[in-house]
Write a protein that holds these residues in place. Structure first.
Motif, PDB file in Angstrom:
ATOM      1  N   ILE A 149      35.211  25.495 -43.257  1.00 61.16           N
ATOM      2  CA  ILE A 149      34.875  26.400 -44.362  1.00 61.16           C
ATOM      3  C   ILE A 149      33.511  26.045 -44.945  1.00 61.16           C
ATOM      4  CG2 ILE A 149      37.309  26.725 -44.935  1.00 61.16           C
ATOM      5  CD1 ILE A 149      36.812  25.030 -47.464  1.00 61.16           C
ATOM      6  N   SER A 150      32.872  27.008 -45.570  1.00 60.78           N
ATOM      7  CA  SER A 150      31.579  26.764 -46.204  1.00 60.78           C
ATOM      8  C   SER A 150      31.786  26.153 -47.583  1.00 60.78           C
ATOM      9  CB  SER A 150      30.790  28.073 -46.346  1.00 60.78           C
ATOM     10  OG  SER A 150      31.273  28.860 -47.433  1.00 60.78           O
ATOM     11  N   SER A 151      30.744  25.531 -48.108  1.00 60.48           N
ATOM     12  CA  SER A 151      30.840  24.881 -49.413  1.00 60.48           C
ATOM     13  C   SER A 151      31.082  25.900 -50.525  1.00 60.48           C
ATOM     14  CB  SER A 151      29.579  24.071 -49.702  1.00 60.48           C
ATOM     15  OG  SER A 151      28.408  24.863 -49.561  1.00 60.48           O
ATOM     16  N   ARG A 152      30.533  27.110 -50.400  1.00 55.94           N
ATOM     17  CA  ARG A 152      30.786  28.130 -51.421  1.00 55.94           C
ATOM     18  C   ARG A 152      32.242  28.597 -51.387  1.00 55.94           C
ATOM     19  NH1 ARG A 152      25.380  29.472 -49.906  1.00 55.94           N
ATOM     20  NH2 ARG A 152      23.964  29.319 -51.685  1.00 55.94           N
ATOM     21  N   ARG A 153      32.799  28.762 -50.201  1.00 56.72           N
ATOM     22  CA  ARG A 153      34.224  29.108 -50.115  1.00 56.72           C
ATOM     23  C   ARG A 153      35.069  28.002 -50.730  1.00 56.72           C
ATOM     24  NH1 ARG A 153      38.269  31.878 -46.525  1.00 56.72           N
ATOM     25  NH2 ARG A 153      36.606  32.823 -45.299  1.00 56.72           N
ATOM     26  N   ALA A 154      34.708  26.752 -50.443  1.00 53.45           N
ATOM     27  CA  ALA A 154      35.467  25.617 -50.975  1.00 53.45           C
ATOM     28  C   ALA A 154      35.456  25.614 -52.499  1.00 53.45           C
ATOM     29  CB  ALA A 154      34.899  24.312 -50.442  1.00 53.45           C
ATOM     30  N   GLU A 155      34.298  25.813 -53.096  1.00 54.80           N
ATOM     31  CA  GLU A 155      34.204  25.834 -54.554  1.00 54.80           C
ATOM     32  C   GLU A 155      35.076  26.929 -55.148  1.00 54.80           C
ATOM     33  OE1 GLU A 155      29.829  24.090 -55.772  1.00 54.80           O
ATOM     34  OE2 GLU A 155      30.054  26.242 -55.503  1.00 54.80           O
ATOM     35  N   PHE A 156      34.978  28.111 -54.572  1.00 56.05           N
ATOM     36  CA  PHE A 156      35.732  29.237 -55.104  1.00 56.05           C
ATOM     37  C   PHE A 156      37.235  29.007 -54.971  1.00 56.05           C
ATOM     38  CE2 PHE A 156      37.679  33.411 -55.004  1.00 56.05           C
ATOM     39  CZ  PHE A 156      37.023  34.088 -56.030  1.00 56.05           C
ATOM     40  N   CYS A 157      37.666  28.641 -53.789  1.00 52.43           N
ATOM     41  CA  CYS A 157      39.099  28.464 -53.547  1.00 52.43           C
ATOM     42  C   CYS A 157      39.662  27.259 -54.290  1.00 52.43           C
ATOM     43  CB  CYS A 157      39.357  28.340 -52.042  1.00 52.43           C
ATOM     44  SG  CYS A 157      39.044  29.866 -51.133  1.00 52.43           S
ATOM     45  N   HIS A 158      38.828  26.239 -54.466  1.00 52.29           N
ATOM     46  CA  HIS A 158      39.283  25.069 -55.229  1.00 52.29           C
ATOM     47  C   HIS A 158      39.601  25.483 -56.667  1.00 52.29           C
ATOM     48  CE1 HIS A 158      38.596  20.502 -56.127  1.00 52.29           C
ATOM     49  NE2 HIS A 158      39.856  20.870 -56.266  1.00 52.29           N
ATOM     50  N   GLY A 159      38.759  26.348 -57.243  1.00 50.52           N
ATOM     51  CA  GLY A 159      39.029  26.846 -58.591  1.00 50.52           C
ATOM     52  C   GLY A 159      40.348  27.597 -58.659  1.00 50.52           C
ATOM     53  N   LEU A 160      40.628  28.420 -57.678  1.00 47.57           N
ATOM     54  CA  LEU A 160      41.905  29.143 -57.620  1.00 47.57           C
ATOM     55  C   LEU A 160      43.070  28.170 -57.464  1.00 47.57           C
ATOM     56  CD1 LEU A 160      41.052  32.156 -55.268  1.00 47.57           C
ATOM     57  CD2 LEU A 160      40.982  32.081 -57.766  1.00 47.57           C
ATOM     58  N   PHE A 161      42.876  27.169 -56.650  1.00 45.01           N
ATOM     59  CA  PHE A 161      43.919  26.170 -56.401  1.00 45.01           C
ATOM     60  C   PHE A 161      44.274  25.425 -57.686  1.00 45.01           C
ATOM     61  CE2 PHE A 161      45.164  21.844 -55.003  1.00 45.01           C
ATOM     62  CZ  PHE A 161      46.215  22.159 -54.149  1.00 45.01           C
ATOM     63  N   ARG A 162      43.259  25.016 -58.421  1.00 45.92           N
ATOM     64  CA  ARG A 162      43.497  24.295 -59.673  1.00 45.92           C
ATOM     65  C   ARG A 162      44.199  25.173 -60.695  1.00 45.92           C
ATOM     66  NH1 ARG A 162      37.838  21.831 -59.119  1.00 45.92           N
ATOM     67  NH2 ARG A 162      37.216  23.793 -60.107  1.00 45.92           N
ATOM     68  N   ASP A 163      43.910  26.485 -60.641  1.00 42.48           N
ATOM     69  CA  ASP A 163      44.513  27.401 -61.599  1.00 42.48           C
ATOM     70  C   ASP A 163      45.865  27.945 -61.147  1.00 42.48           C
ATOM     71  OD1 ASP A 163      42.296  27.028 -63.129  1.00 42.48           O
ATOM     72  OD2 ASP A 163      41.419  29.005 -62.798  1.00 42.48           O
ATOM     73  N   GLY A 164      46.341  27.470 -60.012  1.00 42.35           N
ATOM     74  CA  GLY A 164      47.654  27.883 -59.542  1.00 42.35           C
ATOM     75  C   GLY A 164      47.690  29.241 -58.873  1.00 42.35           C
ATOM     76  N   LEU A 165      46.542  29.770 -58.480  1.00 37.76           N
ATOM     77  CA  LEU A 165      46.509  31.080 -57.845  1.00 37.76           C
ATOM     78  C   LEU A 165      46.563  31.007 -56.324  1.00 37.76           C
ATOM     79  CD1 LEU A 165      43.876  32.948 -60.061  1.00 37.76           C
ATOM     80  CD2 LEU A 165      46.374  33.011 -60.193  1.00 37.76           C
ATOM     81  N   LEU A 166      46.385  29.824 -55.760  1.00 38.99           N
ATOM     82  CA  LEU A 166      46.586  29.619 -54.328  1.00 38.99           C
ATOM     83  C   LEU A 166      47.856  28.810 -54.150  1.00 38.99           C
ATOM     84  CD1 LEU A 166      43.214  28.682 -52.541  1.00 38.99           C
ATOM     85  CD2 LEU A 166      44.351  30.901 -52.646  1.00 38.99           C
ATOM     86  N   HIS A 167      48.727  29.260 -53.279  1.00 39.40           N
ATOM     87  CA  HIS A 167      49.939  28.500 -53.037  1.00 39.40           C
ATOM     88  C   HIS A 167      50.200  28.386 -51.543  1.00 39.40           C
ATOM     89  CE1 HIS A 167      53.051  32.001 -52.602  1.00 39.40           C
ATOM     90  NE2 HIS A 167      51.896  32.315 -52.079  1.00 39.40           N
ATOM     91  N   LYS A 168      51.105  27.512 -51.202  1.00 41.72           N
ATOM     92  CA  LYS A 168      51.418  27.248 -49.803  1.00 41.72           C
ATOM     93  C   LYS A 168      52.165  28.426 -49.201  1.00 41.72           C
ATOM     94  CE  LYS A 168      54.419  24.095 -48.529  1.00 41.72           C
ATOM     95  NZ  LYS A 168      55.057  22.777 -48.236  1.00 41.72           N
ATOM     96  N   ASP A 169      51.699  28.826 -48.020  1.00 40.97           N
ATOM     97  CA  ASP A 169      52.311  29.945 -47.308  1.00 40.97           C
ATOM     98  C   ASP A 169      53.041  29.405 -46.092  1.00 40.97           C
ATOM     99  OD1 ASP A 169      52.947  32.320 -46.061  1.00 40.97           O
ATOM    100  OD2 ASP A 169      50.937  32.619 -45.246  1.00 40.97           O
ATOM    101  N   ASP A 170      54.345  29.579 -46.068  1.00 37.61           N
ATOM    102  CA  ASP A 170      55.150  29.039 -44.972  1.00 37.61           C
ATOM    103  C   ASP A 170      55.314  30.019 -43.813  1.00 37.61           C
ATOM    104  OD1 ASP A 170      55.661  26.564 -46.193  1.00 37.61           O
ATOM    105  OD2 ASP A 170      57.225  27.475 -47.443  1.00 37.61           O
ATOM    106  N   SER A 171      54.758  31.209 -43.924  1.00 41.95           N
ATOM    107  CA  SER A 171      55.006  32.215 -42.884  1.00 41.95           C
ATOM    108  C   SER A 171      54.360  31.862 -41.560  1.00 41.95           C
ATOM    109  CB  SER A 171      54.503  33.590 -43.354  1.00 41.95           C
ATOM    110  OG  SER A 171      53.092  33.585 -43.521  1.00 41.95           O
ATOM    111  N   HIS A 172      53.301  31.023 -41.592  1.00 41.56           N
ATOM    112  CA  HIS A 172      52.652  30.621 -40.351  1.00 41.56           C
ATOM    113  C   HIS A 172      53.207  29.304 -39.814  1.00 41.56           C
ATOM    114  CE1 HIS A 172      49.542  33.714 -40.415  1.00 41.56           C
ATOM    115  NE2 HIS A 172      49.458  33.514 -41.707  1.00 41.56           N
ATOM    116  N   GLY A 173      54.044  28.652 -40.596  1.00 40.42           N
ATOM    117  CA  GLY A 173      54.549  27.345 -40.195  1.00 40.42           C
ATOM    118  C   GLY A 173      53.555  26.282 -40.622  1.00 40.42           C
ATOM    119  N   ASN A 174      53.885  25.565 -41.692  1.00 43.86           N
ATOM    120  CA  ASN A 174      52.939  24.626 -42.262  1.00 43.86           C
ATOM    121  C   ASN A 174      52.921  23.273 -41.580  1.00 43.86           C
ATOM    122  OD1 ASN A 174      51.423  25.637 -44.732  1.00 43.86           O
ATOM    123  ND2 ASN A 174      53.474  26.435 -45.108  1.00 43.86           N
ATOM    124  N   TYR A 175      53.968  22.944 -40.865  1.00 42.71           N
ATOM    125  CA  TYR A 175      54.019  21.627 -40.263  1.00 42.71           C
ATOM    126  C   TYR A 175      53.864  21.706 -38.763  1.00 42.71           C
ATOM    127  CZ  TYR A 175      55.498  20.088 -44.821  1.00 42.71           C
ATOM    128  OH  TYR A 175      55.535  19.824 -46.164  1.00 42.71           O
TER     129      TYR A 175
END
Length: 613
Positions: A149-175
């Motif tokens: 991922i690019s550094s700009r994507r990382a910054e943006f998504c990290h903000g969403l992650f901290r705010d609880g807007l990104l969550h784990k998606d199990d539909s693809h199989g996480n493990y």
């Protein structure tokens, strides 16, 4: 001239800079040796080699929430890419590392109403997690493929992650349980970078202006996109007008096709398709849809190779000419391997022809035009003839020549380029492209593969920066061509110099001229070898330019390139005429007389150093 200090970003004070200052010969050696006084001072680095701080911070938080505390994570934009990374690790990592592999997919929480405005951005991240011992294996995939991922994507998504807007998606199989297996120029150049002030994507970040905020466009933008733009500005303090992302991609593709040459503002209305018929590529049936964008130049090469494997089967490739390091690594590690011809000579083409006459078959021939760092140009006319006779693809990397100077698409099935370099010029965003030649025998099958195999992972904000940066690309190239010729002439006239490599003066000039456009020049890259190492060291330490990795910048950038790119294989590189003490100069937009003074002054220091030792 800015006085760069060790480890400072190039350009200075630029959060997403692509280069980093290594101002002395010794600091370059220290970097390669991993010495703390160098690596500990680096605020950034070339993105495929140095994992940006914002990406590191995001990975650390993902591990803290979803994995063992002693784990590491490498971040990718989609589940498919993460799966490719895991497949690569399976071919080379020991069983204990395979046993530690875990994949976490993070997506927008659809149940959260605050997520709705962000759907169009697709801010997803897939983390491949392993024990710390897995670092070198994951880093190989990250570096070679450019899939991270690019550094700009990382910054943006990290903000969403901290705010609880990104969550784990199990539909693809996480493990993942892996089975053990071994193995001074135009006006824009005078403007401050949009990155000035070190903004981040965090909620408290300083607001920055969209590249096209004042264009007066947007009244006819769909409500969903207007809502997204309002959300971004209000919540993240960042005005990224997403209504311009698709027009920006279109503009970039048309510039790459040579069909959009004017410096114009973006508009909401697309350029009529018939405008594509007139282009510097000379191919009237070339369409915008034949140009594909990628997050990095190496990622374009990786995906070109992947596409050919997908449509032609697992055949060996040919690497023709001394390549940029990761191109060869891709051909060697991702597929059945390759045959390497390191000199791009006629005698090597003779040898290849004998192999073909003897029945050997190949996937494709990959080459650079010109090559890096010797600026040698292969005989594309003869290569095309062999490809047509013996059925293999031709992939040409035009990054150094640039399509403002040369037209290589007429001889290639696929043309790739790093947009990070002179197309952008500002050294603050990554990007890559690939063009499928519509007249190629493989065109239909490549397009069919792309319909399912191509993922557009170019982060919207990176797209916006790239479009803005590239508007005056053609004008900048003209000035850089002139400056590079002037510097090449200064170096050629000096008695300290053993060799100067520049397309105008190389033995392969005839091959370059075949592809050179009527108004084109010879590019902005010059490589030089001194008679003695101490002369090279003194020159490098004294030259008053920015000094660090990358090329194609709007400012002159000098590097002991071979030392950085081939430190662990200097003897191997020397077999192909690549001197370990070669210095590569990427010439910029500065005043020509000023540049001539800078290089003459450094040559005087080199001469004095020779006398005193």
């Amino acid at each position: 001239m800015h006085d760069f200090v060790l480890g400072e970003s190039i350009p200075p004070d630029t959060e997403h800079a692509v280069s980093v200052s290594l101002p002395t010969w010794r600091s370059n050696v220290g970097y390669e040796e991993g010495e703390e006084w160098v690596v500990g001072s680096m605020t950034t680095g070339y993105p495929r080699f140095f994992i940006h701080r914002s990406i590191q911070a995001f990975a650390k938080d993902i591990v803290a929430k979803h994995a063992r505390p002693d784990s590491i994570a490498f971040l990718f934009p989609t589940p498919k890419i993460a799966a490719r990374c895991v497949s690569f690790i399976r071919t080379c990592a020991p069983p204990q590392i395979l046993a530690s592999l875990q994949v976490i997919h993070l997506v927008l929480d659809a149940a959260n109403p605050q997520s709705r405005p962000l759907q169009s951005l697709s801010p997803s991240v897939s983390a491949v997690i392993s024990s710390k011992e897995g670092f070198p294996f994951l880093k190989q995939y990250w570096q070679h493929t450019g899939d991270g991922i690019s550094s700009r994507r990382a910054e943006f998504c990290h903000g969403l992650f901290r705010d609880g807007l990104l969550h784990k998606d199990d539909s693809h199989g996480n493990y993942v349980v892996a089975s053990p297996k071994q193995c001074k120029g135009p006006r824009r150049y005078q403007r401050p970078s949009l990155d000035a002030g070190n903004p981040t994507m965090a909620p408290s970040a300083t607001k920055t202006q969209s590249p096209d905020r004042d264009s007066g466009v947007g009244s006819d933008i769909p409500e969903s996109l207007q809502e997204t733009s309002r959300f971004l500005e209000e919540r993240f303090g960042r005005n990224l007008d997403v209504s311009f992302v698709e027009p920006a991609k279109s503009a970039i593709k048309r510039r790459i096709a040579g069909a959009l040459t004017t410096d114009r503002e973006l508009t909401a209305s697309p350029v009529p398709e018939q405008d594509m018929k007139s282009n510097t590529r000379g191919i009237v049936n070339l369409r915008e849809e034949d140009v594909y964008l990628f997050p990095a130049g190496m990622n374009a090469i990786f995906n070109a190779h992947r596409a050919l494997l997908g449509v032609r089967g697992h055949l060996k490739s040919i690497n023709f000419g001394f390549p940029y390091v990761d191109t060869l690594k891709i051909l060697q590690k991702f597929g059945p391997g390759c045959v390497f011809y390191g000199n791009a000579s006629e005698s090597e083409l003779d040898d290849l022809e004998k192999r073909l006459q003897g029945g050997e078959r190949f996937l494709g021939l990959f080459c650079e035009f010109p090559g890096n760092p010797l600026l040698t140009c292969p005989n594309l006319v003869r290569i095309r003839q062999l490809a047509d006779t013996y059925d293999f693809a031709v992939v040409v990397d035009e990054t150094i020549g640039t399509f403002a100077n040369i037209n290589v698409l007429q001889y290639a099935d696929i043309v790739v380029s790093s947009l990070t370099k002179i197309f952008s010029g500002d050294c603050n965003v990554m990007g890559g492209s690939a063009i499928f030649n519509p007249n190629s025998r493989y065109y239909s099958s490549l397009k069919s593969f792309a319909r399912s195999g191509y993922e557009d992972t170019y982060w919207p904000e990176d797209v916006m920066f790239m479009e803005r940066n590239s508007r005056d690309f053609a004008t900048r190239v003209d000035r850089i061509n002139a400056n590079a010729e002037a510097i090449a002439d200064v170096l050629r006239a000096n008695i300290l110099i053993k060799d100067v490599f520049y397309p105008r003066y190389n033995e392969s000039r005839e091959n370059y001229e075949v592809c050179k456009l009527s108004g084109g020049g010879y590019g902005g890259l010059v490589s030089v070898v001194f008679h003695k190492k101490d002369q090279a060291v003194a020159f490098y330490d004294a030259v008053a330019t920015a000094k660090g990795p990358s090329l194609g910048t709007n400012f002159t950038l000098t590097s002991p390139y071979v030392l950085l790119a081939h430190y662990q294989e200097l003897e191997w590189a020397a077999q192909f005429g690549v001197d370990p003490d070669l210095i590569r100069i990427s010439v910029g937009l500065e005043d020509t007389d000023y540049l001539v003074h800078v290089f003459k002054s450094a040559l005087e220091v080199a001469a004095a150093a020779t006398v005193t030792r």
